[in-house]
Design a protein around this motif. Structure first.
Motif, PDB file in Angstrom:
ATOM      1  N   PRO A 114     -23.677  82.799  15.449  1.00 22.34           N
ATOM      2  CA  PRO A 114     -22.853  84.111  15.164  1.00 22.34           C
ATOM      3  C   PRO A 114     -21.866  84.286  16.211  1.00 22.34           C
ATOM      4  CG  PRO A 114     -25.466  84.006  15.398  1.00 22.34           C
ATOM      5  CD  PRO A 114     -24.958  82.885  15.642  1.00 22.34           C
ATOM      6  N   VAL A 115     -20.613  84.647  15.701  1.00 25.27           N
ATOM      7  CA  VAL A 115     -19.431  84.876  16.555  1.00 25.27           C
ATOM      8  C   VAL A 115     -19.290  86.490  16.393  1.00 25.27           C
ATOM      9  CG1 VAL A 115     -17.062  84.723  16.362  1.00 25.27           C
ATOM     10  CG2 VAL A 115     -18.465  82.685  15.949  1.00 25.27           C
ATOM     11  N   ILE A 116     -19.074  86.799  17.766  1.00 24.12           N
ATOM     12  CA  ILE A 116     -18.836  88.284  17.888  1.00 24.12           C
ATOM     13  C   ILE A 116     -17.338  88.549  18.778  1.00 24.12           C
ATOM     14  CG2 ILE A 116     -21.268  88.968  18.407  1.00 24.12           C
ATOM     15  CD1 ILE A 116     -20.836  88.986  21.358  1.00 24.12           C
ATOM     16  N   GLY A 117     -16.677  87.433  18.839  1.00 23.91           N
ATOM     17  CA  GLY A 117     -15.368  87.674  19.367  1.00 23.91           C
ATOM     18  C   GLY A 117     -14.598  86.218  19.356  1.00 23.91           C
ATOM     19  N   ARG A 118     -13.296  86.427  19.784  1.00 20.19           N
ATOM     20  CA  ARG A 118     -12.319  85.027  19.940  1.00 20.19           C
ATOM     21  C   ARG A 118     -11.710  84.980  21.154  1.00 20.19           C
ATOM     22  NH1 ARG A 118      -8.123  86.098  17.642  1.00 20.19           N
ATOM     23  NH2 ARG A 118      -7.356  84.162  16.902  1.00 20.19           N
ATOM     24  N   ILE A 119     -11.694  83.800  21.570  1.00 19.91           N
ATOM     25  CA  ILE A 119     -10.953  83.533  22.844  1.00 19.91           C
ATOM     26  C   ILE A 119      -9.606  82.913  22.216  1.00 19.91           C
ATOM     27  CG2 ILE A 119     -10.876  82.481  25.007  1.00 19.91           C
ATOM     28  CD1 ILE A 119     -13.673  82.827  24.972  1.00 19.91           C
ATOM     29  N   SER A 120      -8.390  82.993  22.860  1.00 12.41           N
ATOM     30  CA  SER A 120      -7.171  82.588  22.421  1.00 12.41           C
ATOM     31  C   SER A 120      -6.291  82.544  23.879  1.00 12.41           C
ATOM     32  CB  SER A 120      -6.613  83.190  21.366  1.00 12.41           C
ATOM     33  OG  SER A 120      -6.156  84.512  21.773  1.00 12.41           O
ATOM     34  N   ILE A 121      -5.252  81.467  23.565  1.00 16.12           N
ATOM     35  CA  ILE A 121      -4.151  81.549  24.677  1.00 16.12           C
ATOM     36  C   ILE A 121      -2.847  81.618  24.281  1.00 16.12           C
ATOM     37  CG2 ILE A 121      -5.763  80.418  26.444  1.00 16.12           C
ATOM     38  CD1 ILE A 121      -4.376  77.634  25.670  1.00 16.12           C
ATOM     39  N   GLY A 122      -2.939  82.522  23.187  1.00 14.32           N
ATOM     40  CA  GLY A 122      -1.707  82.862  22.492  1.00 14.32           C
ATOM     41  C   GLY A 122      -1.801  83.798  21.217  1.00 14.32           C
ATOM     42  N   ARG A 123      -0.928  84.121  20.497  1.00 19.95           N
ATOM     43  CA  ARG A 123      -1.123  84.839  19.407  1.00 19.95           C
ATOM     44  C   ARG A 123      -0.098  84.403  18.249  1.00 19.95           C
ATOM     45  NH1 ARG A 123       2.161  90.369  20.894  1.00 19.95           N
ATOM     46  NH2 ARG A 123       3.978  89.254  21.709  1.00 19.95           N
ATOM     47  N   VAL A 124      -0.171  85.069  17.077  1.00 17.48           N
ATOM     48  CA  VAL A 124       0.657  85.015  15.765  1.00 17.48           C
ATOM     49  C   VAL A 124       1.648  85.954  15.761  1.00 17.48           C
ATOM     50  CG1 VAL A 124       0.884  84.320  13.430  1.00 17.48           C
ATOM     51  CG2 VAL A 124      -1.128  83.315  14.754  1.00 17.48           C
ATOM     52  N   VAL A 125       2.844  85.862  15.658  1.00 17.55           N
ATOM     53  CA  VAL A 125       3.870  86.692  15.541  1.00 17.55           C
ATOM     54  C   VAL A 125       4.901  86.388  14.354  1.00 17.55           C
ATOM     55  CG1 VAL A 125       4.214  87.024  18.154  1.00 17.55           C
ATOM     56  CG2 VAL A 125       5.678  85.394  17.020  1.00 17.55           C
ATOM     57  N   GLU A 126       5.600  87.524  13.972  1.00 19.12           N
ATOM     58  CA  GLU A 126       6.548  87.370  12.838  1.00 19.12           C
ATOM     59  C   GLU A 126       7.930  87.202  13.095  1.00 19.12           C
ATOM     60  OE1 GLU A 126       7.308  89.541   8.853  1.00 19.12           O
ATOM     61  OE2 GLU A 126       5.292  89.560   9.502  1.00 19.12           O
ATOM     62  N   LYS A 127       8.567  86.284  12.784  1.00 20.02           N
ATOM     63  CA  LYS A 127       9.823  86.047  13.195  1.00 20.02           C
ATOM     64  C   LYS A 127      10.684  85.594  11.811  1.00 20.02           C
ATOM     65  CE  LYS A 127       9.088  84.473  17.917  1.00 20.02           C
ATOM     66  NZ  LYS A 127       9.311  83.494  18.966  1.00 20.02           N
TER      67      LYS A 127
END
Length: 302
Positions: free
Chosen positions: A10-23
């Motif tokens: 079961p997943v209750i959250g995410r860990i990331s070292i970046g993000r997705v942006v719109e360009k």
């Protein structure tokens, strides 16, 4: 239990070292030099931050580059699953998943088992942007002891380092990986491919201010308390192993869509895809590379 349907932690959250942006009308991954902890809910700005993101950031007195964690399972391979993976960019559905020896590939005739020569030696993988893809589940805090935060990555550096650390910590603790107080750490390095720019990957270590001996002693105490309370870690590992093995692919279409968005961006016309968040910085343009080379030659001449 539904057959062909992988049962994952079961997943209750995410860990990331970046993000997705719109360009320029395209959604592209953007690298970062710190962790971000989010919920599983998105809005127009992206993934919504989890309350732990702010509390841990305050405790770190700066950028969030270490997260105190524990693991759900004693078996390292249950905490971190890594395969060569190819996704359909349109649907987010997994198409082919392999381990370098054998793969499962979805086709018109259903799921086929085929030899897996790894992406470099596979014509099908090269045309579809097959790459290593890992998922790491960790627990943060004590609010939900069986709920996890997931870190997804296509970074060779992160996958290799995480796999080694998990097996090492399991070995030195006497198979008490689930009881060890550890932390995720963000590390930086430069390579010839990154043109001396820093790239970031994820590592595991004992928590700041502690030692490996102290962590092992704490793990033994926690294991003893759990056994006294009737906590059956071996049964939990067995249940998780059966759940993972219940499906051909671990990721659902919903998960796959998010994975494709972040790690398998569409290729621009006439060029290669943008680099992934924690795998590599974007390849400099020819102009940038010539300027870097000129600056180096100028420094040498001086």
């Amino acid at each position: 239990m539904l057959k062909g349907f992988a049962i994952t932690p079961p997943v209750i959250g995410r860990i990331s070292i970046g993000r997705v942006v719109e360009k320029n009308g395209r959604r592209l991954p953007e690298k970062d030099d710190q962790f971000t902890i989010t919920t599983q809910v998105q809005n127009r700005e992206g993934w919504m931050l989890h309350p732990l993101n702010e509390s841990l950031r305050r405790a770190s007195t700066g950028k969030l580059r270490a997260i105190p964690v524990r693991f759900l399972f004693n078996d390292p391979d249950l905490n971190l699953r890594a395969e060569y993976s190819l996704f359909d960019r349109e649907s987010g559905r997994p198409v082919c998943v392999g381990n370098g020896e054998m793969c499962r590939r979805a086709g018109d005739a259903g799921i086929e088992e085929l030899p897996c020569p790894s992406p470099d030696g596979c014509a099908f993988g090269r045309t579809g942007n097959c790459k290593p893809y890992g998922r790491l589940n960790v627990t943060i805090g004590d609010e939900d002891e069986l709920g996890s935060f997931i870190f997804r990555t296509t970074s060779y550096n992160s996958i290799r380092t995480l796999a080694a650390r998990l097996h090492y910590f399991s070995a030195v603790s006497g198979n008490l990986l689930a009881c060890l107080p550890l932390e995720l750490r963000l590390r930086g390095k430069s390579t010839t491919q990154s043109y001396r720019s820093a790239i970031y990957y994820v590592d595991i270590g004992v928590r700041s201010g502690s030692t490996l001996e102290a962590a092992i002693a704490e793990a033994r105490e926690l294991d003893a308390r759990r056994r006294t309370a009737g906590f059956d870690q071996a049964a939990l590992d067995t249940a998780a192993r059966a759940g993972f093995g219940n499906g051909a692919f671990e990721d659902s279409i919903e998960d796959g869509a998010a994975v494709v968005d972040e790690f398998y961006p569409a290729q621009p016309e006439g060029g290669s895809s943008t680099a992934v968040t924690d795998t590599m910085t974007e390849r400099p343009s020819l102009k940038d590379r010539l300027e870097q080379r000129a600056a180096l030659l100028g420094g040498a001449a001086a």
